[in-house]
Design an enzyme around this catalytic site. Structure first.
Site, PDB file in Angstrom:
ATOM      1  N   ARG A  88       0.803  -1.227   0.000  1.00 50.66           N
ATOM      2  CA  ARG A  88       0.000   0.000   0.000  1.00 50.66           C
ATOM      3  C   ARG A  88       0.835   1.275   0.000  1.00 50.66           C
ATOM      4  NH1 ARG A  88      -2.623  -3.917   2.779  1.00 50.66           N
ATOM      5  NH2 ARG A  88      -4.839  -4.154   2.321  1.00 50.66           N
ATOM      6  N   HIS A 113      -0.843  -2.458  -4.526  1.00 48.70           N
ATOM      7  CA  HIS A 113      -0.262  -3.331  -5.555  1.00 48.70           C
ATOM      8  C   HIS A 113      -0.304  -2.741  -6.964  1.00 48.70           C
ATOM      9  CE1 HIS A 113       0.254  -6.263  -2.497  1.00 48.70           C
ATOM     10  NE2 HIS A 113      -0.882  -6.916  -2.594  1.00 48.70           N
ATOM     11  N   HIS A 187       3.652 -12.487  -5.820  1.00 48.44           N
ATOM     12  CA  HIS A 187       2.582 -12.641  -4.825  1.00 48.44           C
ATOM     13  C   HIS A 187       2.048 -14.077  -4.758  1.00 48.44           C
ATOM     14  CE1 HIS A 187      -0.857 -11.148  -2.408  1.00 48.44           C
ATOM     15  NE2 HIS A 187      -0.110 -10.086  -2.215  1.00 48.44           N
ATOM     16  N   TYR A 189       1.003 -17.539  -3.183  1.00 53.60           N
ATOM     17  CA  TYR A 189       0.552 -18.069  -1.882  1.00 53.60           C
ATOM     18  C   TYR A 189       1.009 -19.521  -1.814  1.00 53.60           C
ATOM     19  CZ  TYR A 189      -2.912 -14.235  -1.528  1.00 53.60           C
ATOM     20  OH  TYR A 189      -3.542 -13.020  -1.469  1.00 53.60           O
ATOM     21  N   GLU A 317       6.259 -11.733   0.519  1.00 47.92           N
ATOM     22  CA  GLU A 317       6.441 -10.694  -0.503  1.00 47.92           C
ATOM     23  C   GLU A 317       7.706  -9.892  -0.222  1.00 47.92           C
ATOM     24  OE1 GLU A 317       2.665  -8.425  -0.578  1.00 47.92           O
ATOM     25  OE2 GLU A 317       1.820 -10.161   0.418  1.00 47.92           O
TER      26      GLU A 317
HETATM   27  C1  BGC Z   1      -1.988  -7.503   1.359  1.00 45.88           C
HETATM   28  C2  BGC Z   1      -3.398  -7.841   1.803  1.00 45.88           C
HETATM   29  C3  BGC Z   1      -4.261  -8.072   0.609  1.00 45.88           C
HETATM   30  C4  BGC Z   1      -3.632  -9.130  -0.267  1.00 45.88           C
HETATM   31  C5  BGC Z   1      -4.386  -9.372  -1.532  1.00 45.88           C
HETATM   32  C6  BGC Z   1      -1.460  -8.605   0.514  1.00 45.88           C
HETATM   33  O1  BGC Z   1      -0.196  -8.290   0.047  1.00 45.88           O
HETATM   34  O2  BGC Z   1      -1.155  -7.310   2.478  1.00 45.88           O
HETATM   35  O3  BGC Z   1      -3.946  -6.783   2.558  1.00 45.88           O
HETATM   36  O4  BGC Z   1      -5.554  -8.490   1.022  1.00 45.88           O
HETATM   37  O5  BGC Z   1      -2.314  -8.755  -0.603  1.00 45.88           O
HETATM   38  O6  BGC Z   1      -4.636  -8.198  -2.203  1.00 45.88           O
END
Ligand code: BGC
Length: 355
Positions: A88, A113, A187, A189, A317
């Protein structure tokens, strides 16, 4: 014996343009699939000790997954390359010298992002390079001056390689014709149980004892805070389920590593205590946002069945400081004509019982 290689095939289409998938594989049978839409990792498949395939990353096998309303509304950013600036930026505002800039806002009052159409939603130019010891998937993207409000014409590139030691290396480079915020990350997971269960039984060790304190809208604004001796202290390794008992929404913390910035150093180890699968992470970056997927929608699943959702995947990240352009002294937040961007992160997979 097969060696490391990269093959390509059609993945789907978006707005009439073909999306291509690249499959990186190595001699042990590990596979990493990456599409040119968002330079996105769509799957990581490792071998379990019995030689069976195990999916350890959230993603989909078709464009429909990425374009569905369920996915777009939840916006978890599965596996993509995030840019121009990861995480952010408070209120989408920052200044360089005496010039103020206003970015697109797409997360409450904040910029997240890269904005509404970030690098994750663009088709990158991809090329397989079969030179050197390992094949490389090279992806490039150009972003125009004032894209999503950012100054500067920026050119970025990402190089993916998969070694025979089950290491996925991601190298980022970027240039800009004027000073601008740039922080690239991936990003993905991860769930080392192969999505058999949530991530509660994963033990996580991060070589960091400090985090950037977030404000009430979850933007790290500083100051830098020590977490020594608290449930947020992962420096000695902790089972996530022990932490989740107290942390209402899990981890969404930017950890500052103790290692010197710029040298590729191991900074974290994640182990699924049920299957003994291990993920080690090395990076040149100053820190990482460790996010345990509290907000991922339980509606999302791969076409072949793996269920995603809350606490079913975690991101590591590696990046410059979130909200860096607004944090005095934040290292490397700005890229410019005399300051190119460069970083590397390596994800290394193994199984404890096999070593
Ligand atoms: C953020 C989360 C967000 C997620 C998906 C993460 O990097 O910290 O707040 O919900 O990304 O957008």
């Amino acid at each position: 014996m097969s060696t490391a290689m990269i093959i390509s095939d059609k993945f789907g289409e978006v707005e009439g343009r073909v999306v291509t998938q690249y499959t990186l594989s190595n001699e042990g049978g590990m596979q990493v699939k990456i599409i040119d839409y968002g330079a996105t990792i769509t799957s990581i498949i490792i071998k379990d000790p019995q030689g069976k395939d195990k999916h350890v990353a959230c993603g989909f096998d078709s464009m429909d997954g990425y374009l569905s309303d369920a996915y777009r509304n939840n916006a978890p950013y599965f596996g993509c390359t995030v840019g121009r600036y990861a995480s952010r930026i408070k209120d989408g505002l920052f200044s360089i010298g005496d010039q103020d800039y206003k970015l697109a806002v797409n997360n409450g009052s904040n910029h997240l992002h890269g904005g509404i159409v970030g690098f994750d939603k663009m088709i990158w130019q991809a090329e397989i390079i079969n030179k050197g010891e390992l094949p490389t998937l090279h992806m490039k993207l150009k972003s125009e001056h004032l894209d999503e409000g950012y100054p500067g014409q920026v050119e970025v590139s990402v190089r993916f390689q998969l070694s025979n030691e089950n290491e996925l290396s991601i190298k980022y480079e970027g240039t800009s014709d004027r000073e601008t915020p740039l922080s690239l990350t991936n990003h993905t997971y991860f769930n080392l149980s192969g999505f058999e269960s949530t991530i509660h039984d994963h033990e996580v060790k991060i070589d960091a004892t400090r985090v950037l304190d977030p404000d009430e809208t979850n933007v790290p604004v500083g100051p830098i805070k020590s977490v020594v001796g608290t449930l947020e202290d992962l420096s000695q390794g902790q089972l996530l389920k022990d932490c989740f008992e107290e942390l209402e929404t899990g981890f969404e913390h930017y950890f500052l590593f103790d290692h010197p910035i710029g040298a590729l150093t191991q900074v974290a180890e994640i182990r699924d205590t049920q299957s003994d699968s291990i993920l080690e992470i090395l990076t040149t970056e100053p820190g990482a946002l460790f996010y345990t997927g509290y907000f991922t929608s339980d509606e999302l699943r791969r076409e072949t069945g793996q269920r995603y959702g809350k606490y079913r995947g975690m991101c590591f990240e590696t990046s410059r400081y979130p909200n860096g352009p607004n944090i005095p002294g934040s290292p490397g937040s700005l890229t410019g004509p005399d300051k190119p961007f460069s970083s590397q992160t390596v994800f290394r997979f193994s199984t404890a019982s096999a070593t």
